[in-house]
Design an enzyme around this catalytic site. Structure first.
Site, mmCIF file in Angstrom:
data_model
loop_
_atom_site.group_PDB
_atom_site.id
_atom_site.type_symbol
_atom_site.label_atom_id
_atom_site.label_comp_id
_atom_site.label_asym_id
_atom_site.label_seq_id
_atom_site.Cartn_x
_atom_site.Cartn_y
_atom_site.Cartn_z
ATOM 1 N N ASN A 1 22.841 42.382 29.206
ATOM 2 C CA ASN A 1 24.301 42.628 29.645
ATOM 3 C C ASN A 1 24.734 43.041 28.311
ATOM 4 O OD1 ASN A 1 26.723 42.367 30.782
ATOM 5 N ND2 ASN A 1 26.873 40.122 31.034
ATOM 6 N N HIS B 1 30.175 28.461 40.095
ATOM 7 C CA HIS B 1 31.367 28.575 38.932
ATOM 8 C C HIS B 1 32.603 28.495 39.471
ATOM 9 C CE1 HIS B 1 29.141 31.324 35.641
ATOM 10 N NE2 HIS B 1 28.190 30.333 35.962
ATOM 11 N N ASP C 1 30.715 24.402 30.348
ATOM 12 C CA ASP C 1 30.087 25.597 29.199
ATOM 13 C C ASP C 1 31.139 25.635 28.349
ATOM 14 O OD1 ASP C 1 28.804 27.677 27.898
ATOM 15 O OD2 ASP C 1 28.270 28.688 29.429
ATOM 16 N N HIS D 1 30.349 27.590 25.204
ATOM 17 C CA HIS D 1 30.105 28.868 25.040
ATOM 18 C C HIS D 1 29.946 29.028 23.550
ATOM 19 C CE1 HIS D 1 29.498 33.211 26.477
ATOM 20 N NE2 HIS D 1 29.073 32.428 27.279
ATOM 21 N N GLU E 1 20.762 29.827 26.523
ATOM 22 C CA GLU E 1 20.623 31.209 27.379
ATOM 23 C C GLU E 1 20.513 32.561 26.405
ATOM 24 O OE1 GLU E 1 24.614 30.622 28.939
ATOM 25 O OE2 GLU E 1 25.286 32.215 27.708
ATOM 26 N N HIS F 1 19.353 30.250 33.443
ATOM 27 C CA HIS F 1 20.505 30.917 33.324
ATOM 28 C C HIS F 1 20.846 31.816 34.597
ATOM 29 C CE1 HIS F 1 23.484 33.955 30.848
ATOM 30 N NE2 HIS F 1 24.140 32.904 31.302
ATOM 31 N N ASP G 1 24.450 38.673 35.790
ATOM 32 C CA ASP G 1 23.824 39.793 35.056
ATOM 33 C C ASP G 1 22.277 39.549 34.845
ATOM 34 O OD1 ASP G 1 25.579 38.093 33.062
ATOM 35 O OD2 ASP G 1 23.579 38.372 31.858
ATOM 36 N N TRP H 1 32.096 34.382 20.593
ATOM 37 C CA TRP H 1 32.617 34.669 22.048
ATOM 38 C C TRP H 1 31.684 33.299 22.940
ATOM 39 C CZ3 TRP H 1 30.448 36.208 26.611
ATOM 40 C CH2 TRP H 1 30.963 36.318 27.954
#
Ligand code: EZ4
Ligand code: CO
Length: 412
Positions: free
Chosen positions: A37, A122, A220, A222, A272, A322, A326, A412
């Site tokens: 991605n 999700h 998550d 992240h 991931e 994952h 993507d 991020w």
């Protein structure tokens, strides 16, 4: 059975995908997902310029040898670009071997260990009514597990929260969140860890009260927290019985998870962005995590991920591949064949692809009763449509970047 052609296919039915297609001299065709991605053309170039020429004339049956040849023979080992390229070759060769054997791929991997792979979708929302609505939509579609992501008061846009409930992915009408946005440069988001840590436990309390104890819930973080913040979050979520808390800290430092593990019993998933078994070496051996997040696509293919999962199995660590949009339908097909076969399957992430994407790739795996089952035809069960693919040319798209309120770049 020699490799006759190796083509790199780039298409963008709503989002970008890279696929490797290998054709043998006796006419068998295999596909492998090579989508990374926001860095799609790096893998396409790596495959086109440096890998495809080496494949021509090789014995397509020699999967392990080809894997080692590309991994050790490239000298520059590991890393997402290299391991995604190796994954694409490996997956395409497994697809071909299964077609040559006249069997669905999972049969070559040992046969089915279960009826289907439990998946999670999700759910997200900007407020509780929207989030509940999204959870209900997943339940209506048969999901038995959902990831819960929520807006945070004071922050404009937050990871994992669909921008609009109506639009959905590719206009599908679902709430699925697609973080990559078209454009010449990434968008920027703003982050505030304290606001996040205050808000998330209240949301999980509300979701448990609304939907009861049975529903499998995940979250998550992240990569955004320090080990101590992660420990706080894990503790504050303990009453809500999460299936897992994902990517609590940036993943490079494996030792960070030791601190988190000592402080909370909330199950942990990570990886991931990892590429090989080495990225998990200490995490697994010290049992600092419960699930590994690597997908087939980014961890060296069926061969690379199988190696990782066999190592994880020694320590009762399970798969949690994952599965965002993507990961292409080719990557998802590979995930389902491997997931149905391995003993230590945990759960499979399943964001649904847009209609346009499914039309290009023609995947034959099925989603019923909250789980994915592999295609029963020989190979992976992918039917790539070149004409449709050509109608969707590549357009640059990037994942967002993140900054703290004072402008500092953050994970991020
Ligand atoms: O940020 O797929 O668990 N899922 C995720 C994803 C990833 C994107 C990166 O390409 O974290 O949303
Ligand atoms: Co994630």
């Amino acid at each position: 059975m020699l490799v006759d052609r190796a083509e790199v296919l780039v298409t963008s039915p709503g989002r970008n995908f890279v696929t490797l297609r290998i054709t043998t001299d006796d006419g068998l065709v295999g596909h492998g997902d090579a989508t990374l991605n926001g860095r799609e053309l790096a893998v396409a170039g790596y495959l086109r310029e440096h890998v495809a020429p080496l494949l021509l004339g090789r014995d397509a049956h020699r999967i392990e040898d080809t894997w080692q040849y590309l991994y050790r023979g490239g000298y520059w080992r590991r890393g997402p670009v290299t391991m995604t390229a190796i994954a694409a070759v490996d997956t395409a060769l497994w697809d071909i071997k299964a077609k040559a054997a006249g069997m669905p791929l999972y049969q070559l991997l040992g046969g089915a260990s279960r009826q289907r792979c439990l998946t999670y979708g999700h759910a997200s929302g900007r407020d509780l009514p929207e989030l509940f609505d999204s959870v209900r939509q997943h339940l209506d579609e048969g999901y038995r597990a959902v990831r819960i992501q929520t807006a945070v008061p004071g922050l404009d846009s937050v990871y994992g929260v669909a921008a609009s409930s109506a639009a959905g992915v590719g206009g599908s009408g679902r709430y699925d969140y697609e973080p990559a946005r078209r454009g010449a440069a990434p968008t920027e988001e703003t982050w505030d860890t304290r606001a996040y840590l205050r808000h998330v436990p209240k949301v999980f309390e509300a979701v448990r009260n609304e939907f009861g104890p049975e529903l499998v819930l995940l979250h998550d973080a992240h990569h955004r927290l320090t080990p101590n913040e992660a420990a706080q979050l894990g503790r504050s979520l303990e009453p809500y019985d999460l299936f897992w808390l994902e990517d609590v800290t940036p993943a490079e430092n494996q030792e960070a998870l030791r601190r988190v593990r000592q402080q909370t019993t909330t199950p942990l998933a990570i990886g991931e962005v990892f590429n090989t078994v080495w990225d998990y070496q200490h995490l697994i051996r010290e049992q600092l995590i419960d699930y590994v997040r690597s997908p087939v696509t980014h961890a060296g293919g069926i061969t690379g991920l199988r190696r990782l999962l066999d190592y994880a199995a020694l320590y009762q660590v399970k798969s949690g591949m994952h599965g965002p949009t993507d990961v292409s339908p080719v990557g998802m097909a590979a995930a389902v064949h491997l997931g149905i076969a391995v003993h230590n399957f945990g759960i499979q992430e399943h964001m649904q692809h847009s209609r346009a994407t499914l039309d290009v790739f023609g995947p034959a795996h099925t989603f019923t009763e909250g789980g994915l089952a592999p295609a029963e035809e020989p190979g992976l069960g992918i039917h790539y449509d070149d004409e449709l693919a050509a109608q969707h040319p590549y357009e640059p798209a990037y994942l967002p970047t993140n900054r703290l309120r004072d402008g500092t770049v953050h994970d991020w």
